[in-house]
Design a protein around this motif. Sequence first.
Motif, PDB file in Angstrom:
ATOM      1  N   GLY A   1       0.681  -1.728   0.004  1.00 22.13           N
ATOM      2  CA  GLY A   1       0.190   0.004  -0.033  1.00 22.13           C
ATOM      3  C   GLY A   1       1.066   1.592   0.258  1.00 22.13           C
ATOM      4  O   GLY A   1       0.678   1.865  -0.479  1.00 22.13           O
ATOM      5  N   MET A   2       2.110   0.963   0.351  1.00 24.64           N
ATOM      6  CA  MET A   2       2.659   2.549   0.648  1.00 24.64           C
ATOM      7  C   MET A   2       3.911   2.690  -0.737  1.00 24.64           C
ATOM      8  O   MET A   2       3.303   3.552  -0.931  1.00 24.64           O
ATOM      9  N   ILE A   3       4.586   1.710  -1.216  1.00 26.99           N
ATOM     10  CA  ILE A   3       4.152   1.628  -1.998  1.00 26.99           C
ATOM     11  C   ILE A   3       3.345   2.219  -3.680  1.00 26.99           C
ATOM     12  O   ILE A   3       4.129   3.185  -3.973  1.00 26.99           O
ATOM     13  N   TYR A   4       1.962   1.534  -3.552  1.00 29.46           N
ATOM     14  CA  TYR A   4       0.862   2.421  -3.944  1.00 29.46           C
ATOM     15  C   TYR A   4       0.959   3.974  -4.250  1.00 29.46           C
ATOM     16  O   TYR A   4       0.892   4.695  -4.902  1.00 29.46           O
ATOM     17  N   PHE A   5       1.021   4.723  -2.528  1.00 27.84           N
ATOM     18  CA  PHE A   5       0.548   6.077  -2.492  1.00 27.84           C
ATOM     19  C   PHE A   5       1.801   6.804  -2.804  1.00 27.84           C
ATOM     20  O   PHE A   5       2.389   7.787  -3.354  1.00 27.84           O
ATOM     21  N   GLY A   6       2.828   5.839  -3.027  1.00 27.18           N
ATOM     22  CA  GLY A   6       4.746   6.508  -3.318  1.00 27.18           C
ATOM     23  C   GLY A   6       4.290   6.468  -4.829  1.00 27.18           C
ATOM     24  O   GLY A   6       4.673   7.747  -5.455  1.00 27.18           O
ATOM     25  N   VAL A   7       3.642   5.532  -5.846  1.00 20.83           N
ATOM     26  CA  VAL A   7       4.051   5.665  -7.225  1.00 20.83           C
ATOM     27  C   VAL A   7       2.826   6.872  -7.079  1.00 20.83           C
ATOM     28  O   VAL A   7       2.820   7.899  -8.113  1.00 20.83           O
ATOM     29  N   ARG A   8       1.133   7.321  -6.219  1.00 19.91           N
ATOM     30  CA  ARG A   8       0.417   8.418  -7.022  1.00 19.91           C
ATOM     31  C   ARG A   8       0.734   9.638  -6.543  1.00 19.91           C
ATOM     32  O   ARG A   8       1.082  10.668  -6.806  1.00 19.91           O
ATOM     33  N   MET A   9       1.988   9.606  -5.432  1.00 20.99           N
ATOM     34  CA  MET A   9       3.041  10.875  -4.931  1.00 20.99           C
ATOM     35  C   MET A   9       3.976  11.404  -6.234  1.00 20.99           C
ATOM     36  O   MET A   9       4.439  12.790  -6.691  1.00 20.99           O
ATOM     37  N   VAL A  10       4.641  10.306  -6.662  1.00 24.71           N
ATOM     38  CA  VAL A  10       5.735  10.776  -7.762  1.00 24.71           C
ATOM     39  C   VAL A  10       4.931  11.167  -8.702  1.00 24.71           C
ATOM     40  O   VAL A  10       4.936  11.892  -9.954  1.00 24.71           O
ATOM     41  N   PHE A  11       3.770  10.294  -9.577  1.00 24.72           N
ATOM     42  CA  PHE A  11       3.770  10.330 -10.874  1.00 24.72           C
ATOM     43  C   PHE A  11       2.005  10.955 -10.657  1.00 24.72           C
ATOM     44  O   PHE A  11       1.131   9.969 -11.098  1.00 24.72           O
ATOM     45  N   ILE A  12       1.855  11.861 -10.202  1.00 26.32           N
ATOM     46  CA  ILE A  12       0.591  12.345  -9.247  1.00 26.32           C
ATOM     47  C   ILE A  12      -0.156  12.187 -10.847  1.00 26.32           C
ATOM     48  O   ILE A  12      -1.932  12.286 -10.314  1.00 26.32           O
TER      49      ILE A  12
END
Length: 137
Positions: free
Chosen positions: A51-62
């Motif tokens: 889940g942290m990976i998902y949120f990180g992907v959303r943060m980086v690739f907004i």
Amino acid sequence: MKHQNGLSIKNRWVYFIAVIITMAAGLASRTYGAVLPKWMYEHFGDALWAGMIYFGVRMVFIHLSRARAVWISVIFSWVVEFSQMIQVPWLNDLRSTLLGALILGRGFLVNDLIRYLIGILCVYFIDRFILTRFIRL
């Protein structure tokens, strides 16, 4: 452009906070495992990591769609899990450190693939139905 009016920056902050909260929850599930139900201790850490990976992907690739963020997160998580079948000395040395174990894991488990998928889908729904109140893309 969204960068100029601050929406992208605000959105990144929301996802950054989601990454931190998810990371803290995952670490807490490992640290306080003795007081948690066994099923929670066994499954939540891996699901929260993904889940942290998902949120990180959303943060980086907004500006990436949620669906693509799900796929990227699943593929990334699964690649990391399958990489645990690679047993070379330098990689095993890296995995033997606390940070290396947290990021790369230690041993391949098929159950982890399922935990990652469930964790990513859970935070996707959190993103879709809760975080959208704070985010305007």
